[in-house]
Scaffold this motif. Structure first.
Motif, PDB file in Angstrom:
ATOM      1  N   ALA A  92     -29.200  -8.196  -5.564  1.00  0.00           N
ATOM      2  CA  ALA A  92     -30.498  -8.439  -6.211  1.00  0.00           C
ATOM      3  C   ALA A  92     -31.646  -7.771  -5.473  1.00  0.00           C
ATOM      4  N   ASP A  93     -31.596  -7.764  -4.150  1.00  0.00           N
ATOM      5  CA  ASP A  93     -32.713  -7.222  -3.375  1.00  0.00           C
ATOM      6  C   ASP A  93     -32.851  -5.713  -3.523  1.00  0.00           C
ATOM      7  N   VAL A  94     -31.741  -5.030  -3.817  1.00  0.00           N
ATOM      8  CA  VAL A  94     -31.790  -3.565  -3.910  1.00  0.00           C
ATOM      9  C   VAL A  94     -31.747  -3.071  -5.357  1.00  0.00           C
ATOM     10  N   TYR A 153     -25.963 -11.672  -7.081  1.00  0.00           N
ATOM     11  CA  TYR A 153     -26.785 -12.313  -6.038  1.00  0.00           C
ATOM     12  C   TYR A 153     -26.936 -11.391  -4.830  1.00  0.00           C
ATOM     13  N   ALA A 191     -30.908 -15.112  -6.947  1.00  0.00           N
ATOM     14  CA  ALA A 191     -31.375 -14.472  -5.713  1.00  0.00           C
ATOM     15  C   ALA A 191     -32.870 -14.201  -5.744  1.00  0.00           C
ATOM     16  N   SER A 192     -33.413 -14.026  -6.938  1.00  0.00           N
ATOM     17  CA  SER A 192     -34.835 -13.728  -7.070  1.00  0.00           C
ATOM     18  C   SER A 192     -35.702 -14.976  -6.963  1.00  0.00           C
TER      19      SER A 192
END
Length: 240
Positions: free
Chosen positions: A183-185, A180, A123-124
């Motif tokens: 990943a953003d949080v 995945y 995800a990164s």
């Protein structure tokens, strides 16, 4: 998302492949011990290079330390509960004994965070970590082979063993998708703690179950196969 599902299934497939080898035939005790010793070496490498080091780079130490403590206590507690449950539900002279269930528990507890880290990397935008994927494969195969062979020798039906490992593989594959999605949080500290959790569970499992069983079954050559497993995984990590 599609990549997370694909690579999660690829990584987790090694558990089912190992289980198939474990129940396929009766393995000589020395060979089973050598396989376990090789797996122990590769797991020591995974702890050193792919979990603790990566976690320390993310958070500088506190996150990894907290994860190590939680992972170690989680495995210790779950393993003691498994032992008590096995002693109460034993149906044969050896049913429920041995290192087989403990190794399966270790694969479950370390597989989830390991594959979550794989999903976070995807995800990164980092792509697939070949080193981590190789480490998961190299360690999962002997872990599943040794555990399945041990449970088979204790009288567990092959179908029940395969169902267990398929279930573990599915949960681990789902962890890649979970990593995945979050990943953003997920903060750097949380990512480091995930690495630490896997490392802590692995270390307790190695000392409590895998290494003693490898030494008991394979004898004096256990150390040589452990070194070979460590060298193989370390090479894959360094070149990945």
């Amino acid at each position: 998302m599609g990549a997370a599902v694909l690579w999660g299934m690829v990584a987790a497939a090694s558990l089912v492949i190992g289980a198939l080898f474990g129940v396929w035939r009766s393995w000589p005790e020395k060979l089973t011990g050598a396989v376990l010793a090789f797996g122990a070496g590769s797991l020591i490498s995974a702890v050193s290079y792919d979990l603790v080091r990566e976690g320390a780079m993310l958070d500088g130490g506190p996150g990894v330390a907290g994860g190590l403590a939680v992972g170690a206590l989680a495995y210790f507690t779950a393993d003691r509960m498994l032992e008590r449950w096995g002693s109460r539900h034993r149906t044969g002279p050896s049913a429920g004994t041995g290192a087989g269930p403990a190794l399966a528990l270790g694969a479950f507890l370390d597989g989830i965070p390991e594959q979550a880290v794989l999903g976070i990397g995807l995800a990164s935008g980092e792509g697939v970590s070949i080193a981590l994927l190789a480490a998961i494969f190299v360690s999962n195969l002997p872990e599943a082979i040794g555990s399945s062979a041990q449970m088979r020798s204790n009288g567990r039906p092959a179908s029940a063993i395969l169902r267990l490992w398929i279930a573990i593989a599915l949960v681990c594959a789902a962890a890649t998708v979970g990593g995945y999605l979050v990943a953003d949080v997920a903060s750097s500290r949380l990512k480091a703690a995930i690495d630490g959790f896997a490392a802590g569970a692995l270390l307790v499992m190695l000392i409590d179950s895998m290494i003693p069983e490898a030494a008991r079954k394979s004898g004096l050559v256990a150390g040589l196969f452990t070194t070979l497993g460590f060298a193989t995984a370390a090479f894959l990590s360094a070149t990945g």
